[in-house]
Design a protein around this motif. Structure first.
Motif, PDB file in Angstrom:
ATOM      1  N   GLY A  13       1.018  -1.226   0.146  1.00 11.36           N
ATOM      2  CA  GLY A  13       0.098  -0.070   0.105  1.00 11.36           C
ATOM      3  C   GLY A  13       1.063   1.207  -0.109  1.00 11.36           C
ATOM      4  N   ALA A  14       0.167   2.593   0.353  1.00 10.95           N
ATOM      5  CA  ALA A  14       0.858   3.865  -0.122  1.00 10.95           C
ATOM      6  C   ALA A  14       2.113   3.838   0.868  1.00 10.95           C
ATOM      7  N   GLY A  15       2.203   3.103   1.978  1.00  7.04           N
ATOM      8  CA  GLY A  15       3.372   3.367   2.813  1.00  7.04           C
ATOM      9  C   GLY A  15       4.537   2.863   2.309  1.00  7.04           C
ATOM     10  N   THR A  24       0.853   9.351   1.440  1.00  6.57           N
ATOM     11  CA  THR A  24      -0.188   8.286   1.715  1.00  6.57           C
ATOM     12  C   THR A  24      -1.668   8.977   1.695  1.00  6.57           C
ATOM     13  N   PHE A  25      -2.565   8.076   2.095  1.00 10.19           N
ATOM     14  CA  PHE A  25      -3.875   8.641   1.976  1.00 10.19           C
ATOM     15  C   PHE A  25      -4.498   9.016   3.517  1.00 10.19           C
ATOM     16  N   ARG A  26      -4.203   8.002   4.393  1.00  7.08           N
ATOM     17  CA  ARG A  26      -4.986   8.418   5.841  1.00  7.08           C
ATOM     18  C   ARG A  26      -4.107   8.591   6.813  1.00  7.08           C
ATOM     19  N   ASP A  27      -2.712   9.004   6.729  1.00  5.55           N
ATOM     20  CA  ASP A  27      -2.093   9.419   7.732  1.00  5.55           C
ATOM     21  C   ASP A  27      -2.337  10.887   8.015  1.00  5.55           C
ATOM     22  N   ARG A  28      -1.745  11.417   9.051  1.00  8.10           N
ATOM     23  CA  ARG A  28      -2.007  12.684   9.286  1.00  8.10           C
ATOM     24  C   ARG A  28      -1.220  13.644   7.907  1.00  8.10           C
ATOM     25  N   TRP A 154     -11.389   4.142  -9.360  1.00  8.34           N
ATOM     26  CA  TRP A 154     -11.946   5.014  -8.362  1.00  8.34           C
ATOM     27  C   TRP A 154     -12.907   4.281  -7.332  1.00  8.34           C
ATOM     28  N   PHE A 155     -13.416   4.967  -6.491  1.00 12.98           N
ATOM     29  CA  PHE A 155     -14.245   4.471  -5.747  1.00 12.98           C
ATOM     30  C   PHE A 155     -15.472   4.212  -6.330  1.00 12.98           C
ATOM     31  N   GLY A 156     -16.101   3.000  -6.019  1.00 11.28           N
ATOM     32  CA  GLY A 156     -17.410   2.512  -6.482  1.00 11.28           C
ATOM     33  C   GLY A 156     -17.089   1.795  -8.074  1.00 11.28           C
ATOM     34  N   ILE A 178       2.182  -5.008   3.293  1.00  8.61           N
ATOM     35  CA  ILE A 178       3.338  -3.848   3.681  1.00  8.61           C
ATOM     36  C   ILE A 178       2.841  -2.488   3.477  1.00  8.61           C
ATOM     37  N   GLY A 179       2.867  -1.477   4.356  1.00  9.96           N
ATOM     38  CA  GLY A 179       2.434  -0.248   4.379  1.00  9.96           C
ATOM     39  C   GLY A 179       0.857   0.175   3.961  1.00  9.96           C
ATOM     40  N   THR A 180       0.016  -0.776   4.505  1.00  5.64           N
ATOM     41  CA  THR A 180      -1.416  -0.395   3.991  1.00  5.64           C
ATOM     42  C   THR A 180      -2.155  -0.540   5.351  1.00  5.64           C
ATOM     43  N   SER A 181      -3.110   0.491   5.391  1.00  6.41           N
ATOM     44  CA  SER A 181      -3.888   0.790   6.668  1.00  6.41           C
ATOM     45  C   SER A 181      -5.163  -0.128   6.791  1.00  6.41           C
ATOM     46  N   GLY A 182      -5.276  -1.065   5.906  1.00  2.40           N
ATOM     47  CA  GLY A 182      -6.233  -1.916   6.090  1.00  2.40           C
ATOM     48  C   GLY A 182      -7.702  -1.512   6.071  1.00  2.40           C
ATOM     49  N   ALA A 183      -7.862  -0.420   5.178  1.00  6.39           N
ATOM     50  CA  ALA A 183      -9.128   0.391   5.319  1.00  6.39           C
ATOM     51  C   ALA A 183     -10.119   0.124   4.075  1.00  6.39           C
ATOM     52  N   VAL A 184      -9.408  -0.228   3.115  1.00  4.78           N
ATOM     53  CA  VAL A 184     -10.270  -0.303   1.733  1.00  4.78           C
ATOM     54  C   VAL A 184     -10.436  -1.848   1.176  1.00  4.78           C
ATOM     55  N   TYR A 185     -11.396  -2.286   0.891  1.00  8.12           N
ATOM     56  CA  TYR A 185     -11.726  -3.664   0.558  1.00  8.12           C
ATOM     57  C   TYR A 185     -11.710  -3.656  -0.932  1.00  8.12           C
ATOM     58  N   LEU A 204       4.035  -5.728   7.961  1.00  5.66           N
ATOM     59  CA  LEU A 204       5.143  -4.904   8.058  1.00  5.66           C
ATOM     60  C   LEU A 204       4.669  -3.423   7.611  1.00  5.66           C
ATOM     61  N   ASN A 205       4.705  -2.445   8.782  1.00  3.47           N
ATOM     62  CA  ASN A 205       4.147  -1.343   8.696  1.00  3.47           C
ATOM     63  C   ASN A 205       4.567  -0.379   9.628  1.00  3.47           C
ATOM     64  N   LEU A 206       4.561   1.124   9.437  1.00  6.33           N
ATOM     65  CA  LEU A 206       4.925   1.865  10.528  1.00  6.33           C
ATOM     66  C   LEU A 206       4.523   1.831  11.724  1.00  6.33           C
ATOM     67  N   GLU A 207       2.935   1.458  11.760  1.00  6.86           N
ATOM     68  CA  GLU A 207       2.258   1.491  13.099  1.00  6.86           C
ATOM     69  C   GLU A 207       1.263   0.474  12.962  1.00  6.86           C
ATOM     70  N   PRO A 208       0.762  -0.092  14.028  1.00  7.78           N
ATOM     71  CA  PRO A 208      -0.401  -1.036  13.883  1.00  7.78           C
ATOM     72  C   PRO A 208      -1.475  -0.691  12.928  1.00  7.78           C
ATOM     73  N   TYR A 220       7.180  -3.263  13.237  1.00  2.00           N
ATOM     74  CA  TYR A 220       6.528  -2.098  12.813  1.00  2.00           C
ATOM     75  C   TYR A 220       8.038  -1.192  12.824  1.00  2.00           C
ATOM     76  N   GLY A 221       7.809  -0.004  11.855  1.00  2.00           N
ATOM     77  CA  GLY A 221       8.941   0.697  11.683  1.00  2.00           C
ATOM     78  C   GLY A 221       8.866   1.333  10.209  1.00  2.00           C
ATOM     79  N   PRO A 222       9.903   2.112   9.866  1.00  2.00           N
ATOM     80  CA  PRO A 222       9.850   2.551   8.175  1.00  2.00           C
ATOM     81  C   PRO A 222      10.056   1.409   7.121  1.00  2.00           C
ATOM     82  N   ALA A 223       9.271   1.469   6.127  1.00  2.00           N
ATOM     83  CA  ALA A 223       9.284   0.193   5.241  1.00  2.00           C
ATOM     84  C   ALA A 223      10.914  -0.163   4.785  1.00  2.00           C
ATOM     85  N   SER A 224      11.599   0.984   4.404  1.00  2.00           N
ATOM     86  CA  SER A 224      13.059   1.106   3.875  1.00  2.00           C
ATOM     87  C   SER A 224      13.920   0.505   5.051  1.00  2.00           C
TER      88      SER A 224
HETATM   89  N1  APR Z   1       6.849   2.933   6.232  1.00  2.00           N
HETATM   90  C1  APR Z   1       5.677   1.666   6.250  1.00  2.00           C
HETATM   91  N2  APR Z   1       4.552   2.225   6.542  1.00  2.00           N
HETATM   92  C2  APR Z   1       4.118   3.544   6.473  1.00  2.00           C
HETATM   93  C3  APR Z   1       4.925   4.305   6.265  1.00  2.00           C
HETATM   94  C4  APR Z   1       6.416   4.002   6.160  1.00  2.00           C
HETATM   95  N3  APR Z   1       7.133   5.023   5.808  1.00  2.00           N
HETATM   96  N4  APR Z   1       4.278   5.630   6.173  1.00  2.00           N
HETATM   97  C5  APR Z   1       3.275   5.307   6.571  1.00  2.00           C
HETATM   98  N5  APR Z   1       2.900   4.035   6.500  1.00  2.00           N
HETATM   99  C6  APR Z   1       1.606   3.403   6.748  1.00  2.00           C
HETATM  100  C7  APR Z   1       0.736   3.987   7.560  1.00  2.00           C
HETATM  101  O1  APR Z   1       0.851   3.792   9.041  1.00  2.00           O
HETATM  102  C8  APR Z   1      -0.665   3.517   6.979  1.00  2.00           C
HETATM  103  O2  APR Z   1      -1.133   2.161   7.892  1.00  2.00           O
HETATM  104  O3  APR Z   1       1.204   2.908   5.345  1.00  2.00           O
HETATM  105  C9  APR Z   1      -0.363   2.876   5.512  1.00  2.00           C
HETATM  106  C10 APR Z   1      -1.099   3.990   4.448  1.00  2.00           C
HETATM  107  O4  APR Z   1      -2.444   3.698   4.868  1.00  2.00           O
HETATM  108  P1  APR Z   1      -3.336   4.555   3.654  1.00  2.00           P
HETATM  109  O5  APR Z   1      -2.627   5.912   3.561  1.00  2.00           O
HETATM  110  O6  APR Z   1      -4.765   4.152   3.895  1.00  2.00           O
HETATM  111  O7  APR Z   1      -2.810   3.899   2.202  1.00  2.00           O
HETATM  112  P2  APR Z   1      -3.369   2.489   1.557  1.00  2.00           P
HETATM  113  O8  APR Z   1      -3.747   1.391   2.693  1.00  2.00           O
HETATM  114  O9  APR Z   1      -2.498   2.077   0.419  1.00  2.00           O
HETATM  115  O10 APR Z   1      -4.832   2.839   0.892  1.00  2.00           O
HETATM  116  C11 APR Z   1      -5.621   1.908   0.150  1.00  2.00           C
HETATM  117  O11 APR Z   1      -7.297   3.492  -0.252  1.00  2.00           O
HETATM  118  O12 APR Z   1      -7.946   5.768  -1.076  1.00  2.00           O
HETATM  119  C12 APR Z   1      -7.776   4.078  -1.650  1.00  2.00           C
HETATM  120  O13 APR Z   1      -6.949   3.784  -3.751  1.00  2.00           O
HETATM  121  C13 APR Z   1      -6.327   4.085  -2.694  1.00  2.00           C
HETATM  122  O14 APR Z   1      -4.839   2.375  -2.879  1.00  2.00           O
HETATM  123  C14 APR Z   1      -5.491   3.279  -1.796  1.00  2.00           C
HETATM  124  C15 APR Z   1      -6.313   2.406  -0.735  1.00  2.00           C
END
Ligand code: APR
Length: 236
Positions: A13-15, A24-28, A154-156, A178-185, A204-208, A220-224
């Motif tokens: 995912g975006a992380g 990313t999409f849902r971080d601060r 796109w959504f939908g 890796i790097g996904t919030s688990g928010a989107v199905y 594998l994520n920055l935070e749970p 948990y930590g930065p992906a790199s």
């Molecule tokens: N290393 C690892 N993880 C990270 C890092 C990092 N440096 N920075 C942020 N993250 C984590 C965040 O903690 C978060 O859990 O990456 C996750 C990003 O979550 P989202 O922003 O929700 O991105 P994602 O899960 O990919 O979104 C899924 O939503 O809007 C749609 O189509 C869009 O593909 C996207 C989908």
């Protein structure tokens, strides 16, 4: 060391692209904290205001062109080759629409949410490579119609390659998100499908993430940092 996995299903995912400078999409301060996805990432938004939607994705496409893969992308590309060399397979499914996995050397990348560097003609359906901006009057390279949109989901809309993804998950013996919030199905549901299939799971994520409780283990930590370290633990 746990038994060597033969087929690993990787969901990114975006992380994983955050340290490459892509938001990313849902971080601060994430994309959806600054923009309303319902006004920019739906077919209705595109029908109502195509110029604004095209402009939003043109800006994101320019950002992708300026970004570079990071150590996490590179480690996955190496692991893909190492696993293939021992007769295994690394199935890389990404929610990301950037091309950083490809530029890091991954040979097989499944983009379930499409690709920003591709355009789709809404008149004839042709998908073409597209690194430049898409302007409203740009002609389709196949039929000539001024009807191009970014080839992103796109959504939908229905995500892409779902049959291939389900088949690959069923054949895997390790699932790593890796790097996904688990928010989107449906991507957010894959860890539970893996568990139901008796597949080992790791986050594998920055935070749970929202799905943290569903995983057998986590780093948990930065992906790199954590992605290369984890793949080394697997002997890849
Ligand atoms: N290393 C690892 N993880 C990270 C890092 C990092 N440096 N920075 C942020 N993250 C984590 C965040 O903690 C978060 O859990 O990456 C996750 C990003 O979550 P989202 O922003 O929700 O991105 P994602 O899960 O990919 O979104 C899924 O939503 O809007 C749609 O189509 C869009 O593909 C996207 C989908």
């Amino acid at each position: 060391m746990a038994s060597q996995p033969r087929q690993i299903f990787i969901l990114t995912g975006a992380g994983i692209s955050a340290e490459s400078g892509l938001g990313t999409f849902r971080d601060r301060g994430g994309l959806w904290a600054r923009f309303d996805p319902m006004k920019l990432a739906t077919p209705e938004a595109f029908a109502e205001d195509p110029d604004t939607v095209l402009d939003f994705y043109n800006h994101r496409r320019r950002g992708v062109r300026k970004a570079a893969p990071n150590a996490a992308h590179a480690a996955l590309a190496r692991a893909e080759a190492a696993l293939a060399a021992r007769g295994g397979r690394l199935f890389l499914c990404t929610q990301n629409v950037d091309d950083l996995h490809e530029r890091a050397g991954s040979a097989a990348v499944v983009h379930m949410h499409g690709e920003l560097l591709k355009a789709r003609c809404t008149a004839c359906g042709t998908v073409s490579e597209r690194r430049a901006d898409i302007l409203p009057d740009d002609p389709c390279p196949h039929c000539g119609a001024a009807a191009l949109r970014p080839d992103v989901v796109w959504f939908g809309e229905m995500p892409k390659h779902l049959d291939r993804i389900d088949a690959a998950l069923a054949e895997s013996d390790l699932f790593v998100a890796i790097g996904t919030s688990g928010a989107v199905y449906p991507a957010a549901g894959y860890v539970r499908e893996a568990r139901a299939l008796g597949i080992r799971t790791c986050e594998l994520n920055l935070e749970p993430s929202d799905n943290a409780g569903a995983f057998d283990e986590a780093r948990y930590g930065p992906a790199s940092t954590i992605v290369p370290g984890y793949l080394t633990e697997l002997g890849l």
